[in-house]
Design an enzyme around this catalytic site. Structure first.
Site, PDB file in Angstrom:
ATOM      1  N   ASP A 130       0.809  -1.216   0.000  1.00 27.47           N
ATOM      2  CA  ASP A 130       0.000   0.000   0.000  1.00 27.47           C
ATOM      3  C   ASP A 130       0.844   1.267   0.000  1.00 27.47           C
ATOM      4  O   ASP A 130       0.435   2.295  -0.549  1.00 27.47           O
ATOM      5  CB  ASP A 130      -0.948   0.000   1.193  1.00 27.47           C
ATOM      6  CG  ASP A 130      -2.167  -0.864   0.958  1.00 27.47           C
ATOM      7  OD1 ASP A 130      -2.417  -1.226  -0.210  1.00 27.47           O
ATOM      8  OD2 ASP A 130      -2.879  -1.181   1.927  1.00 27.47           O
ATOM      9  N   SER A 182      -4.986  -7.766  10.859  1.00 27.64           N
ATOM     10  CA  SER A 182      -4.930  -6.597   9.987  1.00 27.64           C
ATOM     11  C   SER A 182      -5.974  -6.797   8.901  1.00 27.64           C
ATOM     12  O   SER A 182      -5.879  -7.746   8.113  1.00 27.64           O
ATOM     13  CB  SER A 182      -3.527  -6.465   9.364  1.00 27.64           C
ATOM     14  OG  SER A 182      -3.496  -5.384   8.458  1.00 27.64           O
TER      15      SER A 182
END
Length: 415
Positions: A130, A182
């Protein structure tokens, strides 16, 4: 990290309210003395995760919070182009997180410019994909903008230490140390990483309450199949079971149908851009249905050479999206090629959903290239089977010539 002496007066933070970004606001205030922190959340379908976000952001030190509704743009300008391309990373991953980052980052840049910010901050780790997706987008729209990535410079080394920091600063969290997966959720998918999933030998706890959020495991799905018909126009889904739906509602509807039937759960060890392998569980119920239906329709409407070449394009397209290269000339050029291929991908696809499986149950199109009279095993008047003899002779001529050459040299060697 000691207090930074750089003169940064205003920072725009990509804010989700999750563990990382929850502690980043006070951390920025501590280390960039006197700076203003403006939080921005892009609504790409997180649902209730956005509840109470403004109060939390302000209490932890942000001067304001923007919540930008990006759902329609997300579906029509990012999801559907990728669907039309048939892009799947490493054969399984439907790119749910990958194409959500560029749209969020683009909006953050727009707000940062409007606010006169000195820097943009994100909470991505130095191990993940990301960080690349956010920063390549920032470079595409604000090449001069300073980027702050706390995970690369702070002293915190783990999610456990993040929780310690949050507790020390009285920052409320929606997770505990035992449920500290996560996760990334949007309209298209939900991903799970961390904890017991970090060992690929461990079977995911699909039956554990609260683990799966978009549906049920195949074992828990109904014992009777569900039929669904999806209508496409030029490669874009427009209706479910004959009911026209807007793009966001259509995906929500298919998420509900797919989730109830245990569709779209994958356990994947993938190759990250930064070089390591990672293991994740992905829930993509509606997206999995759409990819299956779209592929079936293309098999009816695309000629052989276009269909085969498009498979090569799909692989490269998926790689570009996964690598964060959405705003690049190559991705845009491939999208133009894909749009051309979709001009005749119009029709209806019926699927049977049953305990995690999707089975084709019929497909029709006004642009079908399937000719029953030509394909039939029964007697026909349109195909002369003797034509195949000359075709095979010409098609196989290079093979024949090569074999004759080998025979000649074999005989000469024997002499």
């Amino acid at each position: 990290m000691k207090k930074c002496n750089q003169k940064i007066k205003k920072i725009v933070l990509a804010y989700s309210g999750g563990l990382d970004t929850s502690i980043i606001i006070p951390w920025l205030k501590e280390h960039y003395e006197g700076c203003e922190v403006i939080a921005v959340s892009g609504d790409v379908g997180q649902g209730t995760e956005l509840d109470g976000l403004e109060e939390k952001a302000l209490k932890t030190g942000a001067s304001k919070l923007y919540i930008e509704d990006l759902k329609k743009e997300f579906v029509e300008d990012y999801i559907f182009p990728t669907l039309k391309a048939g892009a799947v990373y490493e054969g399984e991953y439907l790119l749910g997180t990958s194409f959500a980052r560029p749209i969020i980052a683009k909006r953050i840049v727009e707000i940062a410019k409007a606010e006169g910010a000195d820097a943009i901050c994100h909470g991505c780790t130095g191990k993940g994909n990301d960080q690349v997706r956010f920063e390549l987008t920032i470079k595409a729209f604000a090449p001069e903008m300073k980027i702050i990535a706390p995970w690369r410079i702070w002293d915190i080394k783990s999610r456990e230490e993040e929780i310690d920091y949050a507790e020390a600063h009285n920052i409320p969290l929606k997770i505990s140390r035992e449920t500290n997966y996560s996760k990334d959720k949007n309209l298209w998918h939900l991903s799970h990483e961390g904890l017991d999933l970090e060992n690929p030998a461990n079977e995911p706890q699909y039956q554990k309450p609260g683990f799966l959020e978009l549906g049920v495991s195949p074992e828990q799905a109904p014992d009777t199949p569900t039929y669904v018909t999806i209508s496409f126009e030029k490669g874009v889904p427009v209706a479910v079971d004959g009911q026209k739906l807007d793009s966001v509602s259509l995906i929500a509807k298919l998420n509900q149908l797919g989730g109830a039937n245990g569709i779209g759960i994958i356990d994947l060890v993938e190759n990250r851009l930064v070089g390591m392998k990672s293991r994740g569980i992905y829930e993509t119920p509606g997206g999995t249905i759409l990819y299956k239906a779209h592929k079936i329709l293309e098999s009816l409407c695309l000629d052989r050479d276009t269909q085969h070449y498009k498979e090569l394009v799909a692989s490269k397209y998926a790689e570009l999206v996964y690598f964060g290269q959405w705003f690049t000339p190559l991705r845009e050029a491939l999208a133009a090629f894909v749009d051309k291929t979709q001009e005749t991908v119009t029709g209806d696809v019926k699927l049977k959903l049953y305990k995690g499986n999707m089975i084709g149950a019929g497909v029709t199109s006004p642009y079908s290239l399937y000719d029953e009279e030509i394909a039939t095993f029964d007697e026909d008047q349109v195909y002369d089977q003797m034509d195949s003899q000359g075709f095979i002779n010409l098609f196989g001529l290079p093979i024949k010539v090569n074999a004759m050459m080998k025979q000649k040299h074999h005989k000469e060697g024997a002499c």
